[in-house]
Design a protein around this motif. Structure first.
Motif, PDB file in Angstrom:
ATOM      1  N   LEU A 100       5.330   8.337  11.053  1.00  0.00           N
ATOM      2  CA  LEU A 100       4.293   9.055  10.306  1.00  0.00           C
ATOM      3  C   LEU A 100       4.183   8.560   8.868  1.00  0.00           C
ATOM      4  N   THR A 101       5.307   8.271   8.234  1.00  0.00           N
ATOM      5  CA  THR A 101       5.278   7.756   6.864  1.00  0.00           C
ATOM      6  C   THR A 101       5.544   6.253   6.815  1.00  0.00           C
ATOM      7  N   GLY A 102       5.444   5.582   7.943  1.00  0.00           N
ATOM      8  CA  GLY A 102       5.749   4.157   7.967  1.00  0.00           C
ATOM      9  C   GLY A 102       7.206   3.867   7.691  1.00  0.00           C
ATOM     10  N   GLY A 103       8.072   4.866   7.901  1.00  0.00           N
ATOM     11  CA  GLY A 103       9.499   4.670   7.713  1.00  0.00           C
ATOM     12  C   GLY A 103       9.978   4.832   6.278  1.00  0.00           C
ATOM     13  N   TYR A 104       9.121   5.350   5.388  1.00  0.00           N
ATOM     14  CA  TYR A 104       9.506   5.458   3.978  1.00  0.00           C
ATOM     15  C   TYR A 104      10.358   6.684   3.687  1.00  0.00           C
ATOM     16  N   MET A 105      10.029   7.791   4.315  1.00  0.00           N
ATOM     17  CA  MET A 105      10.809   9.011   4.088  1.00  0.00           C
ATOM     18  C   MET A 105      10.564   9.957   5.235  1.00  0.00           C
ATOM     19  N   THR A 106      11.346  11.009   5.260  1.00  0.00           N
ATOM     20  CA  THR A 106      11.291  11.898   6.407  1.00  0.00           C
ATOM     21  C   THR A 106      10.118  12.870   6.293  1.00  0.00           C
ATOM     22  N   LEU A 107       9.344  12.959   7.365  1.00  0.00           N
ATOM     23  CA  LEU A 107       8.214  13.884   7.472  1.00  0.00           C
ATOM     24  C   LEU A 107       7.855  13.981   8.947  1.00  0.00           C
ATOM     25  N   SER A 108       7.500  15.177   9.373  1.00  0.00           N
ATOM     26  CA  SER A 108       7.063  15.363  10.753  1.00  0.00           C
ATOM     27  C   SER A 108       5.957  16.406  10.788  1.00  0.00           C
ATOM     28  N   ALA A 109       5.334  16.519  11.936  1.00  0.00           N
ATOM     29  CA  ALA A 109       4.280  17.515  12.098  1.00  0.00           C
ATOM     30  C   ALA A 109       4.293  18.020  13.533  1.00  0.00           C
ATOM     31  N   THR A 110       4.032  19.293  13.678  1.00  0.00           N
ATOM     32  CA  THR A 110       3.828  19.904  14.988  1.00  0.00           C
ATOM     33  C   THR A 110       2.409  20.440  15.002  1.00  0.00           C
ATOM     34  N   LEU A 111       1.604  19.933  15.919  1.00  0.00           N
ATOM     35  CA  LEU A 111       0.191  20.313  15.986  1.00  0.00           C
ATOM     36  C   LEU A 111      -0.049  21.127  17.244  1.00  0.00           C
ATOM     37  N   THR A 112      -0.934  22.104  17.149  1.00  0.00           N
ATOM     38  CA  THR A 112      -1.207  22.929  18.311  1.00  0.00           C
ATOM     39  C   THR A 112      -2.670  23.368  18.337  1.00  0.00           C
ATOM     40  N   SER A 113      -3.060  23.945  19.454  1.00  0.00           N
ATOM     41  CA  SER A 113      -4.440  24.385  19.624  1.00  0.00           C
ATOM     42  C   SER A 113      -4.680  25.688  18.876  1.00  0.00           C
TER      43      SER A 113
ATOM     44  N   GLN B  94       0.825  -1.210   0.000  1.00  0.00           N
ATOM     45  CA  GLN B  94       0.000   0.000   0.000  1.00  0.00           C
ATOM     46  C   GLN B  94       0.858   1.258   0.000  1.00  0.00           C
ATOM     47  N   LEU B  95       1.938   1.230   0.773  1.00  0.00           N
ATOM     48  CA  LEU B  95       2.831   2.386   0.806  1.00  0.00           C
ATOM     49  C   LEU B  95       3.588   2.526  -0.515  1.00  0.00           C
ATOM     50  N   ASN B  96       3.994   1.380  -1.086  1.00  0.00           N
ATOM     51  CA  ASN B  96       4.662   1.424  -2.392  1.00  0.00           C
ATOM     52  C   ASN B  96       3.752   2.037  -3.452  1.00  0.00           C
TER      53      ASN B  96
END
Length: 427
Positions: free
Chosen positions: A273-286, A60-62
């Motif tokens: 977050l990406t299942g280890g496929y590539m680099t991605l991050s998120a910072t969530l706030t109110s 699915q990720l592929n």
């Protein structure tokens, strides 16, 4: 594969160029198996530093990556947007605590932490009450960039040599009561005392909920986290939850903070977050924090990574979160925890073992002596597994799809290593 070139010129993480550790050439990876260049197969116990939760070469990720790369691999996020980012935002809001409504997409876990700290600083600046300190726990770890290092334990971590160059923040003793132990209010007193004394200087508290990762693999009681939230509310201090290592099911909850049923003011996610496929991050706030940040002098949040909201990464992340939303991970992680609960206590019989602990898909063996990395790594490869310890900690964070016999092979390999003095630095 030219491993001699690698050894001479490629600088691997936490490795010396004067005496580089052996690196094993990888030809491919599928499921929970890593295939080396000589066709040796290793069972992966690391999820590639805790990220590849669905295993390798997931169909699915592929497919998500293939479909997205044909239309657009990257586009700047300044003034432009795209469907993968919008879809990812919607999926994240379905998973995180309800108070978190604004999502800042970045490109690594350390950057997510940097963003969270800048948000907190800018929040107080916008209120006309600049604050420059952060309160955090000893034995914590938040990344290798400068601001992230400054809130990582300066004495008990890999960053101790930078002490004196980094901003100095406020550290308190880490919790001592384990996740499954009986709670006592005395455990929160050092934190309570520090917050009471310094709250007017503190922009935010930052901590790793329930599990302190690379700083010592410590597991602490949910009531500690509940008390932290209550004290932050009492003294009017923001709470940042760093779930980069623990987010997306690793501890048996979607997010570790859910063990305490609390809501942070800011949440950092990455790694899985990406299942280890590539680099991605998120910072969530109110909405309150985001709107306050943007009401100040700058009229916006002053940050913008080049690869922010990368559509290829967002597409793969959407596929990874879709897998999690099926709910299969819950039984997978519960099954791993049951296996750890049955098998790991048996390792206490070894004189080398100081402690064992586990939670969800995390299993830890703490030893009395530091590992000899070269020797123990060679031993694990010979045993057909990939486990990469550090310091006195031999730990497993396998992909959720691992089978019982594969998990047993990981634990057997640790068992045999504990019986080999050459795998440890005994002096």
């Amino acid at each position: 594969m030219d491993l001699s070139f690698d050894k001479q010129h490629l600088w691997h993480p936490y490795t010396s160029t004067l005496s580089p550790l052996t690196c094993y050439g990888v030809k491919s990876a599928s499921g929970v198996h890593i295939t080396l260049q000589d066709d040796t197969q290793l069972i992966d116990g690391m999820s590639s530093w805790w990220a590849a939760i669905h295993g390798y070469s997931n169909p699915q990720l592929n497919q998500a990556a293939h479909q997205q790369i044909d239309s657009m691999s990257h586009i700047m996020f300044g003034g432009l947007t795209h469907q993968p980012a919008i879809d990812l935002g919607k999926k994240l809001l379905e998973l995180v605590p309800d108070n978190l409504q604004h999502i800042f997409l970045a490109d690594s876990g350390s950057v997510a932490v940097e963003v969270s700290l800048k948000m907190a600083l800018q929040y107080w600046h916008s209120l006309g009450e600049p604050r420059s300190k952060f309160l955090t726990l000893k034995h914590g770890y938040h990344g290798d960039t400068f601001a992230a290092m400054s809130v990582t334990d300066p004495d008990n971590s890999m960053h101790s040599l930078y002490k004196g160059f980094l901003p100095e923040h406020i550290f308190v003793e880490s919790p001592t009561i384990g996740f499954f132990d009986t709670w006592h209010d005395d455990d929160i007193k050092p934190f309570q005392s520090a917050l009471q004394r310094h709250h007017q200087q503190i922009a935010a508290v930052i901590l790793e909920p329930i599990v302190q990762g690379a700083g010592g693999m410590k597991l602490y009681h949910p009531n500690y986290l509940k008390a932290v939230r209550a004290l932050c509310d009492k003294y009017g201090v923001l709470l940042i939850a760093d779930e980069i290592a623990t987010g997306f099911g690793r501890t048996g909850k979607m997010f570790a903070l859910q063990h305490a049923d609390i809501e942070p003011d800011i949440l950092c996610v990455g790694k899985a977050l990406t299942g280890g496929y590539m680099t991605l991050s998120a910072t969530l706030t109110s909405k309150s924090v985001a709107d306050t940040v943007c009401a100040g002098e700058a009229k916006c949040f002053m940050h913008g990574p080049t690869f922010m909201g990368n559509p290829l990464a967002c597409s793969v992340a959407n596929a990874s979160l879709s897998i999690l939303q099926t709910g299969q991970w819950q039984e997978q992680v519960a099954s791993i925890e049951r296996h750890f609960a049955k098998a790991l206590p048996k390792l206490r019989q070894h004189a080398m073992v100081k402690d064992i602990r586990y939670l969800g898909a995390i299993g830890v063996v703490e030893t009395h002596h530091t590992v000899n990395m070269e020797a123990i790594q060679a031993h694990f490869v010979k045993q057909g597994v990939w486990i990469r310890p550090f310091g006195r900690l031999i730990y497993m964070m396998p992909p959720y799809i691992i089978k019982h016999d594969e998990l047993a092979q990981l634990i057997d390999a640790i068992d045999s290593a504990l019986q080999k003095p050459e795998c440890f630095n005994l002096q």
